[in-house]
Design a protein around this motif. Sequence first.
Motif, PDB file in Angstrom:
ATOM      1  N   SER A 155       0.636  -1.078  -0.198  1.00  0.00           N
ATOM      2  CA  SER A 155      -0.182   0.128   0.235  1.00  0.00           C
ATOM      3  C   SER A 155       0.719   1.376  -0.272  1.00  0.00           C
ATOM      4  CB  SER A 155      -0.863  -0.107   1.326  1.00  0.00           C
ATOM      5  OG  SER A 155      -1.632  -1.271   0.700  1.00  0.00           O
ATOM      6  N   GLY A 156       2.430   0.986   0.309  1.00  0.00           N
ATOM      7  CA  GLY A 156       3.017   2.422   0.042  1.00  0.00           C
ATOM      8  C   GLY A 156       3.355   2.798   1.048  1.00  0.00           C
ATOM      9  N   MET A 157       3.009   1.721   2.058  1.00  0.00           N
ATOM     10  CA  MET A 157       3.578   2.837   3.594  1.00  0.00           C
ATOM     11  C   MET A 157       4.423   2.608   4.402  1.00  0.00           C
ATOM     12  SD  MET A 157       0.174   2.154   6.103  1.00  0.00           S
ATOM     13  CE  MET A 157      -1.334   1.389   4.939  1.00  0.00           C
ATOM     14  N   SER A 158       5.690   3.405   5.098  1.00  0.00           N
ATOM     15  CA  SER A 158       6.683   2.355   5.895  1.00  0.00           C
ATOM     16  C   SER A 158       5.776   1.272   6.688  1.00  0.00           C
ATOM     17  CB  SER A 158       7.004   3.566   6.323  1.00  0.00           C
ATOM     18  OG  SER A 158       7.625   4.363   6.335  1.00  0.00           O
ATOM     19  N   THR A 159       6.811   0.036   6.340  1.00  0.00           N
ATOM     20  CA  THR A 159       5.947  -1.027   8.012  1.00  0.00           C
ATOM     21  C   THR A 159       7.477  -0.880   9.521  1.00  0.00           C
ATOM     22  OG1 THR A 159       7.645  -2.626   6.195  1.00  0.00           O
ATOM     23  CG2 THR A 159       5.106  -2.297   5.728  1.00  0.00           C
ATOM     24  N   VAL A 160       6.177  -1.465  10.226  1.00  0.00           N
ATOM     25  CA  VAL A 160       7.077  -1.757  11.395  1.00  0.00           C
ATOM     26  C   VAL A 160       6.644  -3.256  11.916  1.00  0.00           C
ATOM     27  CG1 VAL A 160       7.613  -1.317  14.192  1.00  0.00           C
ATOM     28  CG2 VAL A 160       7.298   1.052  12.725  1.00  0.00           C
ATOM     29  N   LEU A 161       7.948  -4.457  11.761  1.00  0.00           N
ATOM     30  CA  LEU A 161       7.481  -5.430  12.073  1.00  0.00           C
ATOM     31  C   LEU A 161       7.629  -5.411  14.217  1.00  0.00           C
ATOM     32  CD1 LEU A 161       6.521  -8.016  11.750  1.00  0.00           C
ATOM     33  CD2 LEU A 161       9.384  -9.193  11.246  1.00  0.00           C
ATOM     34  N   VAL A 162       6.518  -6.130  14.688  1.00  0.00           N
ATOM     35  CA  VAL A 162       6.918  -5.969  15.626  1.00  0.00           C
ATOM     36  C   VAL A 162       6.897  -7.181  16.279  1.00  0.00           C
ATOM     37  CG1 VAL A 162       5.874  -4.108  16.637  1.00  0.00           C
ATOM     38  CG2 VAL A 162       4.915  -6.212  16.418  1.00  0.00           C
TER      39      VAL A 162
END
Length: 198
Positions: A155-162
Amino acid sequence: MPEEHFYTSALATAAFLKEQAAGCSAFVVGEAGLLNALYDVGITMNDVNPDYVVVGEGRSYSLDTLTKATNLVLKGAKLIGANSDVSGPIENGIAPACRALIAPIEMATGTQAYFCGKPNPLMMRTGLNMLGCHSAEAVMVGDRMDTDVISGMESGMSTVLVLSGCSTKDTLKTYAYLPTMVLNGVGDIASMAKAKEE
């Protein structure tokens, strides 16, 4: 945080069905959150000849329920999954989630379910519209590579994996894509924001 700040797979499923077939009926396998979301958009519950069989997550699964759902799909009901998570973390391991629970119905009927939750782009676009922001201004935070991170990335977002859910640092090695950032848990986000303010 107020309830209106959350957009769940149950809400995405209700919005999808309302748009596709307003006033339709459904046989629902799931918990109160899914049932309430469907009811709120005018979908009636029907266990005889529904337009849709909708499967979510919860503890209401039984062989009888899955058998009924299977036969309703064979009679023409369309099969919908609230989300495509295969499993979810519990205290002593993992529990099967929606994707795993809908699989017996798919296998028995030869029908593939349509999943309304992540990583479905419809859910992501609706969430961004509700926030009133562009994907470049949003961050997807989640604990799964196969639904959360990929949905944000696509979707073009930055992503954070927790790493407080199903994924581990070793999980990262099995995917062709990477999150923008990896944190131990969502609490690290507040710590990072506080550190930036100082």
